[in-house]
Design an enzyme around this catalytic site. Structure first.
Site, PDB file in Angstrom:
ATOM      1  N   GLU A 176       0.821  -1.214   0.000  1.00  0.00           N
ATOM      2  CA  GLU A 176       0.000   0.000   0.000  1.00  0.00           C
ATOM      3  C   GLU A 176       0.856   1.266   0.000  1.00  0.00           C
ATOM      4  O   GLU A 176       1.257   1.747   1.075  1.00  0.00           O
ATOM      5  CB  GLU A 176      -0.934  -0.001   1.226  1.00  0.00           C
ATOM      6  CG  GLU A 176      -1.827   1.235   1.284  1.00  0.00           C
ATOM      7  CD  GLU A 176      -2.776   1.266   2.481  1.00  0.00           C
ATOM      8  OE1 GLU A 176      -2.685   0.371   3.333  1.00  0.00           O
ATOM      9  OE2 GLU A 176      -3.600   2.180   2.555  1.00  0.00           O
TER      10      GLU A 176
ATOM     11  N   LYS B  27      -2.713  -2.142  -2.992  1.00  0.00           N
ATOM     12  CA  LYS B  27      -3.731  -1.265  -2.390  1.00  0.00           C
ATOM     13  C   LYS B  27      -3.332   0.185  -2.640  1.00  0.00           C
ATOM     14  O   LYS B  27      -2.577   0.781  -1.857  1.00  0.00           O
ATOM     15  CB  LYS B  27      -3.844  -1.559  -0.885  1.00  0.00           C
ATOM     16  CG  LYS B  27      -4.828  -0.651  -0.160  1.00  0.00           C
ATOM     17  CD  LYS B  27      -5.234  -1.221   1.181  1.00  0.00           C
ATOM     18  CE  LYS B  27      -6.112  -0.251   1.955  1.00  0.00           C
ATOM     19  NZ  LYS B  27      -6.778  -0.867   3.100  1.00  0.00           N
TER      20      LYS B  27
HETATM   21  P1  13P Z   1      -9.301   4.140   4.416  1.00  0.00           P
HETATM   22  O1  13P Z   1     -10.175   3.408   3.426  1.00  0.00           O
HETATM   23  O2  13P Z   1     -10.036   4.748   5.545  1.00  0.00           O
HETATM   24  O3  13P Z   1      -8.348   5.073   3.709  1.00  0.00           O
HETATM   25  O4  13P Z   1      -8.395   3.049   5.125  1.00  0.00           O
HETATM   26  C1  13P Z   1      -7.869   2.026   4.385  1.00  0.00           C
HETATM   27  C2  13P Z   1      -6.606   1.587   4.983  1.00  0.00           C
HETATM   28  O5  13P Z   1      -6.461   0.466   5.354  1.00  0.00           O
HETATM   29  C3  13P Z   1      -5.513   2.550   5.080  1.00  0.00           C
HETATM   30  O6  13P Z   1      -4.329   1.860   5.333  1.00  0.00           O
END
Ligand code: 13P
Length: 343
Positions: free
Chosen positions: A178, A223
């Site tokens: 991510e 992600k």
């Molecule tokens: P949000 O969808 O609130 O951005 O959170 C997702 C997430 O796991 C951030 O690391």
């Protein structure tokens, strides 16, 4: 081992399903609870998350996996059932946030580097024994007029993600990688095209690093953020523009060996996060599955409906189930905004 990782990754992006990000750290869940005036105690955190994981319809039909914080992976429901078991019984894959937070980056004021690599192999083995089959590591990148992000920030965070990913795979765990370009950071004045350029840079660097670290892409999930204007930019973009630019950027950067991409919501409103995802799936042919891994955009309504009261559990579950269903439709490209009103 390898086939097992591929199978888990495919399960995480099964048709019409997505991931519930319920891995708020102790600090973040406290901030969420503050908005409903509920104290962040271990029992309250347990009750809230148990409510979500026992929302059967949502969990069985719309949720492929749940990301947990360390405490939750070890916690038991009020009746003694491990919370991990509630998730597996619903047919979803339990996952674990393993990074130790985005920390101020020494030498680069205003930038962050995510920490947590030291001892990660040993922690990963324990998490596998506790039932986790995928993990998450989040790095954050800020765009600002003063030249941020620096190459140093992009490079260090991509390198950390790659080291984390290969350690996951060595332990039978699918890494969610991510690299989040913030839309609501302290200087979120950037327009949609700045978001595009920086996201492209971060993703290209990430896939170079994953290659160099010998990560098996078929056993990973990406992600990312969507390509959106910064929250304080004073500009906006239509749903179609966000969908077009996001898909274009991902196609330019993400190899087709990656089985799936599950977006973060990043501060978008619940309904916009759903509409954007649906527009992408409805309009474009893509080599990977495209779904959600939302935290706020899946939970905000449920948190408010619950407000810490036992008598509101059914209402909280109903709110969560509604959002999960809307996003399940978006993952298939069949969401329509009037379904919100109908519900
Ligand atoms: P949000 O969808 O609130 O951005 O959170 C997702 C997430 O796991 C951030 O690391």
């Amino acid at each position: 081992m390898t086939t097992e990782l591929h199978d888990i990754a495919h399960k995480m992006v099964a048709d019409g399903k997505g991931i519930l990000a319920a891995d708020e750290s102790s600090g973040t869940i406290k901030k969420r609870f503050d908005t409903i005036n509920v104290e962040s105690t271990e029992d309250n955190r347990r009750d809230y998350r148990e409510m979500l994981f026992r929302a059967d319809d949502a969990m069985k039909n719309c949720i492929s996996g749940v990301i947990l914080f360390d405490e939750t992976l070890r916690q038991k429901a009020a009746d003694g059932t491990p919370l991990v078991q509630l998730i597996s019984d619903a047919g979803a894959v339990p996952g674990i946030k393993v990074d130790q937070g985005a920390k101020d980056m020494v030498g680069r004021p205003g930038e962050k580097n995510t920490e947590g690599l030291d001892g990660l192999g040993a922690r990963m083995a324990e998490y596998h024994a506790l039932g986790a089959r995928f993990a998450k590591w989040r790095s954050v990148i800020t765009i600002a007029d003063d030249g941020r992000p620096s190459w140093s920030c992009i490079k260090a965070n991509a390198h950390g993600l790659a080291r984390y990913a290969v350690i996951c795979q060595a332990n039978g765990i699918v890494p969610i990688v991510e690299p989040e370009v913030l839309m609501d950071g302290p200087d979120a004045k950037h327009d949609i095209d700045s978001c595009y350029r920086v996201t492209e840079w971060a993703l290209k660097t990430l896939y170079d690093e994953l290659y160099e670290a010998n990560v098996d892409l078929e056993g990973t999930i990406l992600k990312p953020n969507m390509i959106v204007p910064g929250q304080h930019s004073g500009t906006s973009a239509s749903v179609d523009e966000v969908a077009e630019k996001t898909v274009k950027c991902l196609k330019a950067c993400v190899p087709s060996a990656v089985p799936g991409i599950a977006f973060l919501s990043g501060g978008q409103s619940d309904e916009l996060a759903t509409a954007h995802l649906s527009a992408m799936n409805a309009t474009y042919d893509m080599p990977w599955k495209l779904t959600f891994s939302y935290g706020r955009a899946l939970q905000a309504a449920a948190l408010k409906a619950w407000s810490g009261k036992t008598e509101n559990v059914a209402a909280g579950q109903q709110a969560f189930t509604h959002r999960a269903k809307m996003n399940g439709l978006a993952a298939m490209g069949t969401y329509k905004a009037d379904l919100e009103k109908a519900a």
